[in-house]
Enzyme design. Structure first.
Site, short mmCIF file in Angstrom:
data_model
loop_
_atom_site.label_atom_id
_atom_site.label_comp_id
_atom_site.label_asym_id
_atom_site.label_seq_id
_atom_site.Cartn_x
_atom_site.Cartn_y
_atom_site.Cartn_z
N CYS A 388 0.85 -1.20 0.00
CA CYS A 388 0.00 0.00 0.00
C CYS A 388 0.88 1.25 0.00
O CYS A 388 1.46 1.58 -1.03
CB CYS A 388 -0.99 -0.04 1.15
SG CYS A 388 -2.46 0.90 0.76
N HIS A 514 -3.60 -5.17 0.31
CA HIS A 514 -3.07 -5.68 1.58
C HIS A 514 -3.13 -7.21 1.65
O HIS A 514 -4.07 -7.76 2.22
CB HIS A 514 -3.86 -5.10 2.76
CG HIS A 514 -3.60 -3.65 2.98
ND1 HIS A 514 -2.57 -3.20 3.78
CD2 HIS A 514 -4.22 -2.55 2.49
CE1 HIS A 514 -2.57 -1.88 3.79
NE2 HIS A 514 -3.56 -1.46 3.02
N GLU A 516 -1.52 -9.14 3.48
CA GLU A 516 -1.31 -9.67 4.84
C GLU A 516 -2.60 -10.11 5.52
O GLU A 516 -2.58 -10.97 6.40
CB GLU A 516 -0.58 -8.64 5.72
CG GLU A 516 -1.37 -7.39 6.11
CD GLU A 516 -1.29 -6.26 5.10
OE1 GLU A 516 -1.03 -6.53 3.92
OE2 GLU A 516 -1.52 -5.09 5.49
#
Ligand code: GLN
Length: 547
Positions: A388, A514, A516
């Site tokens: 990001c 994202h 993650e």
């Protein structure tokens, strides 16, 4: 089958209620039940989106774009049920809904009160999750805060009512407490007794206690706790400190039969448990060989929770690649004062990092330091992973140092830059309200052949979650690619750039989304795995050179 388990906490905060609730969820899933997780947060914010990461840690984002408490990240890592805005309930949302109904005149002239109107709205939201699908078996409701807090009383009252209305074989209470160790290494049960008393005063008798303790408690202590709290002996579970990983907690609970006891209390027949994914994850943990160092260069470094999902995803990828992951937390603002980054990131600092990760973030402070870290990784050919803001930084650095576009920047940080290489999307320009107005949630990206992204995912179409206002500015697309920067993914219509890569570099990838949020200990995210593979290669190469 619609069963409810309310998980509350006492004595103090940060006992790991989220991990405890998630671990119970994982065990019930292991026995083939469909579990849904719900978090009730007593704060008045409508969601976590407007909260500072310093105050509240990471904002977890769901597919439908809800900006939630980080505990939903725990749920996603331990369990597999769908998570959406329905799974995150805050006092702000509850009052918002009730006040809106009152303004619409839907309460037919009645006086609106905490009981029953607020509690009814809480119950309605919890039941809505249970009723989302007829296949749902158990809803685990974690109530944020600590018993005794003024803010959490309406949630505990709603839990009490649901237990009363449904009967104890349909809804149970699991209470998490602390057994502190005082000087002389004595373990103290009194705070637990007081905490259960506080629950009883609110009308809830816990069915199961989970006691956080530095060590396993002996039988006599467990009996003592049971006697003074009115909880059955076998239902006093000890969550002792593990020196391995939090992902061992489901197995710690399994050994003490937490899931069996919960099922028995709810009158549910116990099914065969399949926990092979958790056991093989622990095998991988124990079989790790070697250690790599990843420098995470960000701005919210003091609080571990601020980048929680990123750290967890790195750990998962380490498990998948068979290495121990050492995370070196580097404050990007401090990097700005360092004349030679080799002294911090390279061998000049004694222990060089094997790769750099720049995570997401907001606001100007520390961004130049991140760009310097990116420049260091690009020129030293060290693996770089930008997430990001970390991708936007990669674009800014490329413009400044390769294209020599002086002071190129994002309009988030500089309004008068001559090269706004990252800027606001048209539809963001007039946005006034800060809450819930970013580009949020799941979206589809198309990955180009022959890129690092393609070899990581192995797929041409991927789905990842977003949370940002600013974008790679299309005005500069030609200039960027003309100078060699690779654009490796776009939105389906090519309208937005989703990822960039460095040419002539072992592994430099920045993504606007994202990844993650989707990584699990039992299934590492492919992009994190690819990054860690590159990091291992870099570490091995350096060792060979004796550097
Ligand atoms: N601040 C940047 C933006 O709003 C990046 C956001 C992030 O890293 N999540 O676009």
């Amino acid at each position: 089958m619609n069963k409810f388990i309310f998980v509350s906490g006492g004595v103090c905060s940060s006992l790991g209620k989220g991990v405890a609730a998630s671990s119970l969820g994982a065990l019930l899933e292991g026995r083939g039940f469909n579990v849904r997780m719900v978090k009730c947060d007593p704060y008045i914010n409508v969601d976590a989106g407007t909260m500072s990461p310093y105050q509240h840690g990471e904002v977890y984002v769901t597919d439908d774009g809800a900006e939630t408490d980080l505990d939903l990240g725990n749920y996603a890592r331990f369990t597999s049920g769908p998570l959406s805005c329905a799974n995150s309930i805050t006092t702000g949302q509850i009052y918002d809904a009730v006040i809106r109904k009152e303004r619409e005149g839907r309460y037919l002239g009645r006086t609106i009160q905490v009981i029953p109107h607020i509690t009814d709205e809480i119950k309605r939201r919890i039941l809505a999750v249970a009723n989302e699908s007829p296949d749902n078996d158990v809803v685990i409701v974690e109530i944020g805060g600590t018993v005794g807090d003024i803010e959490s009383i309406p949630f505990l009252e709603a839990a009490r009512q649901m237990i009363h209305e449904m009967g104890r074989n349909n809804a149970i209470s699991v209470h998490l407490t602390l057994i502190p160790e005082v000087a002389g290494a004595e373990l103290k049960t009194k705070p637990t007794q007081h905490s259960v008393k506080a629950m009883q005063e609110l009308g809830i008798q816990p069915d199961i206690l989970i006691c956080r303790s530095p060590v396993m408690l002996d039988e006599a202590t467990r009996r003592k706790i049971a006697l003074f709290t009115n909880v059955e002996n076998e239902a006093v579970i000890v969550s002792y400190d593990v020196d391995t990983t939090i992902y061992q907690v489901p197995l710690v609970f399994y050994e003490q039969k937490l899931d069996q006891i919960a099922l028995k209390k709810m009158g549910v027949e116990v099914r065969h448990a399949n926990l092979s994914a958790w056991y093989s994850m622990m095998d991988k943990f124990n079989a790790r060989n070697g250690r790599v160092r990843v420098g995470v260069v960000g701005k919210y470094m003091e609080l571990h929770d601020a980048y929680k999902s990123v750290y967890e995803a790195l750990f998962h990828a380490g498990l998948a690649c068979g290495v121990e992951m050492e995370i070196v937390k580097i404050d990007s603002a401090q990097l700005e004062t360092v004349p030679n980054l080799d002294d911090v990131l390279g061998s000049g600092g004694g222990a060089p990092v094997d790769g750099v990760l720049v995570p997401g973030g907001f606001g100007e402070r520390g961004v130049d330091g991140m760009a310097q870290a990116a420049a260091w990784a690009r020129t030293r050919k060290a693996p770089y992973f930008g997430i990001c803001l970390g991708m936007q930084v990669m674009v800014i650095e490329w413009a400044r140092n390769v294209l020599r576009w002086e002071n190129a920047n994002s309009t988030e940080f500089s309004h008068d830059t001559a090269y706004p290489v990252v800027s606001l999307l048209e539809d963001q320009v007039d946005v006034q309200m800060m809450g819930g107005t970013m580009r949020l949630g799941n979206s589809e990206s198309h990955v180009r052949e022959g890129t690092l992204l393609k070899s990581a995912y192995g797929e041409a179409v991927i789905h990842e979650r977003h949370r940002h206002r600013y974008e790679f500015s299309n005005k500069y697309r030609a200039g960027m690619t003309g100078s060699g920067l690779v654009i490796s993914a776009f939105t389906h219509d090519n309208a937005l750039v989703e990822s960039v890569e460095w040419p002539d570099h072992p592994w430099g990838v920045g993504v606007q989304f994202h990844p993650e949020f989707k990584s699990k200990p039992t299934a590492a995210h492919p992009l994190f795995t690819a990054f860690v593979e590159a990091v291992i290669k870099n570490a091995a190469g350096r060792k060979k050179q004796g550097a």
